[in-house]
Enzyme design. Structure first.
Site, PDB file in Angstrom:
ATOM      1  CG  HIS A  93      -2.014   0.944   1.115  1.00 35.76           C
ATOM      2  ND1 HIS A  93      -1.816   2.178   1.407  1.00 35.76           N
ATOM      3  CD2 HIS A  93      -3.291   0.885   0.834  1.00 35.76           C
ATOM      4  CE1 HIS A  93      -2.938   3.025   1.308  1.00 35.76           C
ATOM      5  NE2 HIS A  93      -3.886   2.149   0.988  1.00 35.76           N
ATOM      6  CD  GLU A 165      -5.317   1.891  -2.899  1.00 34.26           C
ATOM      7  OE1 GLU A 165      -6.699   2.071  -2.571  1.00 34.26           O
ATOM      8  OE2 GLU A 165      -4.637   2.057  -2.160  1.00 34.26           O
TER       9      GLU A 165
END
Ligand code: 13P
Length: 256
Positions: A93, A165
């Site tokens: 992430h 993302e």
């Protein structure tokens, strides 16, 4: 391919709050065969929630894990230790890359460790605002994608999930930072093409590609109809039952 709706709770909710929230979600979520709903609570909540969750409706993900199976790594938890507790793990992430300096080496080792332990890796990739401004988006994404998958065997490649993302579009409410479905479409096509150029066709086609970055009930439908988007990775809106459930229902409508 199923559609994936993944809620990343990040560092929110105490264990008891997580349990109450999961209970609420389970009550309000129907069982859909073609939609895989996944929630990623904090580490401390994973074990109790694994006893509470109804796996026909929802699955658990960890938000991070250490690629070594066991050993002298104070404060870390390995994929081996998460085996049987979670079915998925978010890996790489942008918050881990940026705030905790997670390296590409660590990320590729984590993807391999997840697979070795029967946990599905959700490999996150995404360019920063600066990289986007300098026109580096596609180079960054190719490096993060192929770098993250470089220790995965050809037999295992279809077991991976990739989440795009854009770092500049995470947790934003400013229009300039909301990624438009058109922008996403170009990137998603690029990612699928890169996978097709690198791996055999049937495996590359099977890898779910998720979008994440300020997804909410109002824009979820638009993102889910972008070609090559197979699901969503949601932060803020996954912490509000009404919103998360609406997004799941939107995914169902888009499929039907
Ligand atoms: P937001 O949905 O809050 O932008 O977070 C996205 C994200 O980082 C999910 O992993």
């Amino acid at each position: 391919m199923k559609s994936y709706i993944v809620g990343n709770w990040k560092m929110n909710f105490a264990v008891s709050e997580s349990s109450i929230y999961l209970h609420k979600l389970l009550q309000r979520t129907r069982q859909y065969r073609d939609i895989e709903v996944v929630v990623a609570p904090s580490l401390t909540a994973l074990q109790p929630l694994s006893l509470q969750i109804d796996r026909k409706k929802m699955r658990l993900a960890a938000q991070n894990a250490n690629p070594h199976d066991f050993g002298a790594y104070t404060g870390e938890v390995s994929f081996t230790q998460l085996r049987g507790i979670v079915d998925y793990c978010i890996i790489g992430h942008s918050e881990r890359r940026q705030l905790f300096h997670q390296s590409d080496k660590d990320i590729r080792a984590s993807v391999a460790a997840a697979l070795r332990n029967n946990i599905t890796p959700i490999l996150c990739i995404g360019e920063t605002e600066t990289e986007r401004t300098f026109g580096e988006t596609y180079d960054v994404l190719r490096d993060q994608l192929l770098g993250g998958l470089s220790e995965v065997s050809t037999e295992d490649i279809a077991k991976v999930i990739v989440a795009y993302e854009p770092v500049w579009a995470i947790s934003t409410t400013t229009d300039a930072h909301i990624a438009s479905p058109d922008e996403i479409a170009d990137v998603m096509q690029f990612l699928r093409r890169t996978l097709l150029d690198t791996y055999d066709k049937s495996s590359a086609e099977q890898i779910p590609l998720l979008y994440g970055g300020s997804v909410n009930p109002s824009n979820a439908g638009a993102y889910l109809t972008v070609p090559e988007v197979n699901g969503l990775l949601i932060g803020g809106a996954s912490l509000i039952a009404d919103q998360f459930v609406k997004i799941i229902e939107t995914a169902k409508k888009v499929r039907d």
